[in-house]
Design a protein around this motif. Sequence first.
Motif, PDB file in Angstrom:
ATOM      1  N   TYR A 193       9.882   3.964   2.005  1.00 60.14           N
ATOM      2  CA  TYR A 193      10.643   4.181   3.216  1.00 60.14           C
ATOM      3  C   TYR A 193      11.114   3.320   3.923  1.00 60.14           C
ATOM      4  O   TYR A 193      12.468   3.269   4.495  1.00 60.14           O
ATOM      5  CB  TYR A 193       9.197   5.359   3.926  1.00 60.14           C
ATOM      6  N   CYS A 194      10.182   2.239   4.025  1.00 63.55           N
ATOM      7  CA  CYS A 194      10.724   1.433   4.754  1.00 63.55           C
ATOM      8  C   CYS A 194      11.183   0.177   4.078  1.00 63.55           C
ATOM      9  O   CYS A 194      11.694  -0.995   5.342  1.00 63.55           O
ATOM     10  CB  CYS A 194       9.823   0.686   5.817  1.00 63.55           C
ATOM     11  N   MET A 195      10.421  -0.608   3.399  1.00 68.19           N
ATOM     12  CA  MET A 195      11.058  -1.327   2.673  1.00 68.19           C
ATOM     13  C   MET A 195      10.139  -2.471   3.353  1.00 68.19           C
ATOM     14  O   MET A 195      10.387  -4.331   2.673  1.00 68.19           O
ATOM     15  CB  MET A 195      12.387  -1.761   2.259  1.00 68.19           C
ATOM     16  N   MET A 196       8.765  -2.816   4.322  1.00 65.89           N
ATOM     17  CA  MET A 196       8.791  -4.046   5.164  1.00 65.89           C
ATOM     18  C   MET A 196       7.472  -3.397   5.468  1.00 65.89           C
ATOM     19  O   MET A 196       6.967  -4.239   5.705  1.00 65.89           O
ATOM     20  CB  MET A 196       9.859  -4.377   5.705  1.00 65.89           C
ATOM     21  N   VAL A 234       5.566  -1.248   5.866  1.00 68.58           N
ATOM     22  CA  VAL A 234       5.046  -0.630   7.090  1.00 68.58           C
ATOM     23  C   VAL A 234       4.430   0.633   7.157  1.00 68.58           C
ATOM     24  O   VAL A 234       3.423   1.009   7.221  1.00 68.58           O
ATOM     25  CB  VAL A 234       5.400  -0.328   8.219  1.00 68.58           C
ATOM     26  N   CYS A 235       5.575   1.555   6.250  1.00 69.35           N
ATOM     27  CA  CYS A 235       4.992   3.167   6.182  1.00 69.35           C
ATOM     28  C   CYS A 235       3.964   3.201   4.483  1.00 69.35           C
ATOM     29  O   CYS A 235       3.532   4.407   4.913  1.00 69.35           O
ATOM     30  CB  CYS A 235       6.127   3.652   6.114  1.00 69.35           C
ATOM     31  N   PHE A 236       3.562   2.849   3.822  1.00 66.90           N
ATOM     32  CA  PHE A 236       2.870   2.735   2.833  1.00 66.90           C
ATOM     33  C   PHE A 236       3.570   4.144   2.004  1.00 66.90           C
ATOM     34  O   PHE A 236       2.420   4.019   1.153  1.00 66.90           O
ATOM     35  CB  PHE A 236       1.212   2.998   3.604  1.00 66.90           C
ATOM     36  N   ASP A 237       4.043   3.799   1.539  1.00 67.30           N
ATOM     37  CA  ASP A 237       4.806   5.225   1.013  1.00 67.30           C
ATOM     38  C   ASP A 237       5.112   4.531  -0.224  1.00 67.30           C
ATOM     39  O   ASP A 237       5.587   5.492  -1.424  1.00 67.30           O
ATOM     40  CB  ASP A 237       6.028   6.293   1.914  1.00 67.30           C
ATOM     41  N   CYS A 238       5.368   3.128  -0.798  1.00 68.87           N
ATOM     42  CA  CYS A 238       5.643   2.403  -1.858  1.00 68.87           C
ATOM     43  C   CYS A 238       4.291   2.126  -3.099  1.00 68.87           C
ATOM     44  O   CYS A 238       3.871   1.898  -3.862  1.00 68.87           O
ATOM     45  CB  CYS A 238       6.188   1.142  -1.652  1.00 68.87           C
ATOM     46  N   LEU A 239       3.338   3.361  -2.120  1.00 63.57           N
ATOM     47  CA  LEU A 239       2.281   2.756  -3.356  1.00 63.57           C
ATOM     48  C   LEU A 239       2.517   2.592  -4.306  1.00 63.57           C
ATOM     49  O   LEU A 239       2.460   3.889  -4.956  1.00 63.57           O
ATOM     50  CB  LEU A 239       1.054   3.565  -2.437  1.00 63.57           C
ATOM     51  N   GLY A 269       3.932  -1.157  -3.034  1.00 68.41           N
ATOM     52  CA  GLY A 269       5.563  -2.442  -3.437  1.00 68.41           C
ATOM     53  C   GLY A 269       6.524  -2.633  -3.579  1.00 68.41           C
ATOM     54  O   GLY A 269       6.349  -3.647  -3.792  1.00 68.41           O
ATOM     55  N   CYS A 270       6.239  -3.015  -2.394  1.00 65.92           N
ATOM     56  CA  CYS A 270       7.930  -3.571  -1.729  1.00 65.92           C
ATOM     57  C   CYS A 270       7.196  -4.804  -0.714  1.00 65.92           C
ATOM     58  O   CYS A 270       7.824  -5.383  -0.827  1.00 65.92           O
ATOM     59  CB  CYS A 270       8.419  -2.568  -0.067  1.00 65.92           C
ATOM     60  N   LEU A 271       5.805  -5.378  -1.562  1.00 66.01           N
ATOM     61  CA  LEU A 271       5.299  -6.153  -0.801  1.00 66.01           C
ATOM     62  C   LEU A 271       4.805  -7.309  -2.046  1.00 66.01           C
ATOM     63  O   LEU A 271       5.101  -8.164  -1.737  1.00 66.01           O
ATOM     64  CB  LEU A 271       4.698  -6.599   0.849  1.00 66.01           C
TER      65      LEU A 271
END
Lengths: 472, 98
Positions: free
Chosen positions: B55-58, B60-65, B76-78
């Motif tokens: 969601y945020c790509m930076m 913040v949101c942790f939806d990319c786990l 994943g975004c980090l």
Amino acid sequence: MSDLKPRYDLAVIGAGPAGLAAATLAAQRGLSTVLLDEQRAPGGQIYRAVTQTPVKNPSVLGSDYWHGADLVGPFRDSGADYAPGSTVWSVSRSLDIGLSRDGAARVLPARHIILATGAIERPFPIPGWTLPGVMGAGAAQILLKTSGLVASGNVVLAGTGPLLWLLAWQYLRAGARIDVILDTTPRENWRQAMPHMGAFARSGYVAKGLKLLLEVRRKVKVIGNVTSLKAEGDGRVQSVLYRQGDGAEQRLPADTLLLHHGVIPNINLANATGCAQNWDEAQRCWVPTVDAWGATSVEGVSIAGDGAGIGGALAAEHRGRLAALDALHRLGVLDRATRDRDAAPHREALDKAQRGREFLDTLYSPAKDFRVPQDETIVCRCEEVTAKQVRDAVKLGVSGPNQTKSFLRCGMGPCQGRLCGPTVVEVIADARGVSPAEVGYYRLRPPVKPITLAELASLPKAEDEIAAVMHH
Amino acid sequence: MFQRLPNASGERVSFTIDGRAAEALSGDSVAAALIANGVQTCRATPVSGAPRAPYCMMGVCFDCLVTIDDVGNQQGCLVRVRPGMRVETQNGKREIER
Ligand code: FES
């Protein structure tokens, strides 16, 4: 992490414009300086990937973006140490920094710390905003800068604020297609912003901003005065429902919905460090309380850039230099008179960069209906808590966000309230009929980012020192 | 749905998504690499099992786990994608420890 010294005069956290400028100036003036950053390359979000973007045509991202390279060059030559890929999870009052890098954790002491943690997108909770295919406009911009990726299919942008229009402009430059922009800027904002027009007109943003707006409006259908938004779809977004004014609900097909509602300071680290904060009514967010140099209520900790209140990228670099000069003074390198003298040109540049900010803050202030969402909307993405649940908790006597944590787990998930805090505060304030200033904000504790047991186990420090960082 | 700009330059990186061969550009984060390969969801939420995507790509949101090289719950975004990396989406009930 053997490339880091055991301790530093100054540690700067965050490699956006404020952090780069602060670290550069401090190192040039002889402080042993380290710049810690979560990303793998310098630039922060605004200049993200400026040293390595695959988007080689400079006119796509625009000249303001490429200015970031003017900050990275001098930083590289400054002699400051640089630790990319470092997640800082704690800053203690004793100025010990807890950080993780490449799967190992350590505690790094410094004599002064500048937090330059920048901004995050203001949460924009609408029904369906958790569906795959819905993301922040800032997120889409990061995909463009770092990877040359643009949304395809039916693309809808919705919201308000300069970044929304900038992204639209960059998409068009890149040859990407946007179906519609749903503009949620409230009509009355124009009237309220007008008294600030004079200062804005003298700011130098005007010509550039207008040109950009006109270019976007010429090429994309813009639907104004949008008063409600909803994302729908089975397993991912498929359509966007919206209302214009009091009109009937309309439906648009959407494969991607990009939301934006302005940016707010990223305050989690400052909050967990114990820095005092205050409610900013104009920008409608909590901001750490700082003096003219960025110094916080915690001795030895300063904040530079948007993390201490939104001022924009150009202001951020000047704020970074001012914070660095003050650090030099506090560490005994500069006397007060020299600090003030050397700060003069940066202060003047800062004033100029901040001119017109009131106009932008007022014009792009998000409408109440989007800040205080309707009942069914998920407020806390991590724990899937709705606005109704927060309202019900208020009815049971919950008066502030810290109590919603124990009632609803709201704010207890991995994002630590970054995406629910501002909304929870607004919903509680609205339900109680008081100002958010009275409602307060989450009291955060380190670690501000999850750390694994393996990382903790790798800490080479004594147990009492770990305890000091974790529970000060 | 996202697509790469035709003139986006960079080194190709080979990695796998849920065991399938995939390609990315060297500057991509894992989250960007998944998006570039048309992966629509990264994970299901532990609370309701709802699908989520970055969601945020930076950070913040942790939806990319996602699970990266057998380590679960990575943002994943980090993380930058690397040659040979094994990325697995988290659509089961594995949840971040809290
Ligand atoms: S996409 Fe939000 S943390 Fe990675």
